[in-house]
Design a protein around this motif. Structure first.
Motif, PDB file in Angstrom:
ATOM      1  N   GLY A 146       0.810  -1.206   0.000  1.00 28.78           N
ATOM      2  CA  GLY A 146       0.000   0.000   0.000  1.00 28.78           C
ATOM      3  C   GLY A 146       0.842   1.255   0.000  1.00 28.78           C
ATOM      4  N   SER A 267      -7.507   6.963   0.784  1.00 33.76           N
ATOM      5  CA  SER A 267      -8.123   5.645   0.891  1.00 33.76           C
ATOM      6  C   SER A 267      -7.147   4.695   1.558  1.00 33.76           C
ATOM      7  CB  SER A 267      -8.518   5.111  -0.488  1.00 33.76           C
ATOM      8  OG  SER A 267      -7.364   4.951  -1.307  1.00 33.76           O
ATOM      9  N   THR A 269      -6.125   0.512   1.947  1.00 30.61           N
ATOM     10  CA  THR A 269      -6.305  -0.837   1.433  1.00 30.61           C
ATOM     11  C   THR A 269      -6.853  -1.722   2.554  1.00 30.61           C
ATOM     12  OG1 THR A 269      -4.090  -1.577   2.077  1.00 30.61           O
ATOM     13  CG2 THR A 269      -4.318  -0.480  -0.078  1.00 30.61           C
ATOM     14  N   GLU A 272      -4.304  -2.251   5.151  1.00 31.53           N
ATOM     15  CA  GLU A 272      -4.075  -1.078   6.008  1.00 31.53           C
ATOM     16  C   GLU A 272      -5.192  -0.900   7.030  1.00 31.53           C
ATOM     17  OE1 GLU A 272      -1.423   1.650   2.903  1.00 31.53           O
ATOM     18  OE2 GLU A 272      -3.612   1.736   2.866  1.00 31.53           O
TER      19      GLU A 272
END
Length: 311
Positions: A146, A267, A269, A272
């Protein structure tokens, strides 16, 4: 023994709001600010302005300048916490680390602080070691892909800043510091000057005049993120159990992530999101462990557990 009177409800709620939401929002505001300001310059101006305002207020109120030794100690704490700790976050966000991810990384500070506490002979409970282990899993997940996976320098910068903040917090709790808010004033003034010197030596300069949003971000960080939030924190430390005063550590990343997603187009993932949940759980374990299991250090638990009783 005198019982501590419970704090008034309104100041208590206002102080918790300041720590939860104002400090949580500073990560997003930093992101807005570094779009107009060079990072170390903005961080330096933030703390220099806040320190000057706070020091002026304290002197007008009749407080005296602290002794040289206490002021020197506060200056060193300010360098470790604000110049290196917050400065690293500001530079990392300038290098496109999302504000929410930065906040999640900074949430690991209580875990590192627990490790550094061992250097000063502070006993660690088994549940706190469990929290540290859980937190390490979250850190590994957060850096495995990410946003941070593609920005190793940003991840290293925030990790170094978090380590500096954690060590400075532990060391600062064991040395002589100025009384009351004077410590905060000295810390912010020192950090501001150090960051501005670093900005100059690093070749930072304004290419164009900052935008209105840039000036508003600087003002918000100086007044709300520094002066008001620090005052609220000092109020809580004096009036409520430390577990409540330090509970911002696992609320701030949630606030920062939600603000970044809602207003900054950021945003996370799925990995995450999982890392966020794991790190928040770890901080809860470390923060509340001493209150859920008073007096139960790792050594005492081992002594009390009969052989064969482990599961």
């Amino acid at each position: 023994m005198m019982l501590r009177r419970p704090p008034a409800l309104l100041p208590l709620l206002a102080s918790l709001f300041a720590l939860y939401f104002i400090w949580g929002s500073t990560y997003f505001v930093i992101r807005i600010g570094v779009e107009s300001w060079p990072p170390m310059m903005m961080a330096g101006l933030r703390f220099l302005l806040a320190g000057l305002v706070l020091l002026t207020f304290l002197l007008l109120r009749g407080e005296k300048l602290p002794p040289l030794r206490a002021a020197g100690n506060a200056a060193l704490v300010g360098i470790m916490l604000l110049a290196m700790g917050n400065g690293a976050v500001t530079v990392a966000e300038h290098q496109n680390v999302p504000s929410g991810i930065a906040a999640v990384m900074v949430a690991t500070v209580p875990l590192f602080a627990m490790c550094f506490s061992r250097l000063f002979g502070i006993q660690t409970r088994w549940i706190e070691w469990l929290g540290i282990a859980v937190g390490l899993v979250g850190i590994i997940l957060l850096n495995s892909g990410g946003h941070l996976g593609g920005n190793p320098w940003g991840a290293l910068m925030i990790l170094t800043g978090s380590l500096s903040w954690a060590f400075g917090s532990v060391w600062g709790s064991r040395i002589t510091l100025p009384k009351g808010m004077m410590a905060g004033a000295v810390e912010m003034l020192t950090a501001g000057m150090v960051l501005l010197i670093a900005s100059k030596l690093g070749g930072e300069h304004l290419l164009t005049a900052p935008t209105l949003s840039g000036f508003l971000a600087l003002g918000y960080l100086s007044l709300f993120g520094s002066i008001i939030a620090i005052t609220a924190y000092m109020y809580l430390i004096r009036n409520v159990p430390p577990a409540i005063a330090t509970s911002y550590a696992y609320v701030n990343p949630v606030v920062a992530v939600l603000l970044g997603i809602s207003f900054g187009g950021e945003s996370l993932t799925p990995v995450e999101w999982l890392a966020l949940a794991i790190i928040v759980l770890a901080v809860v374990l470390v923060t509340l462990g001493k209150y859920l299991f008073p007096g139960k250090t790792l050594r005492s638990v081992a002594a009390e557990t009969p052989p064969g009783a482990e599961r």
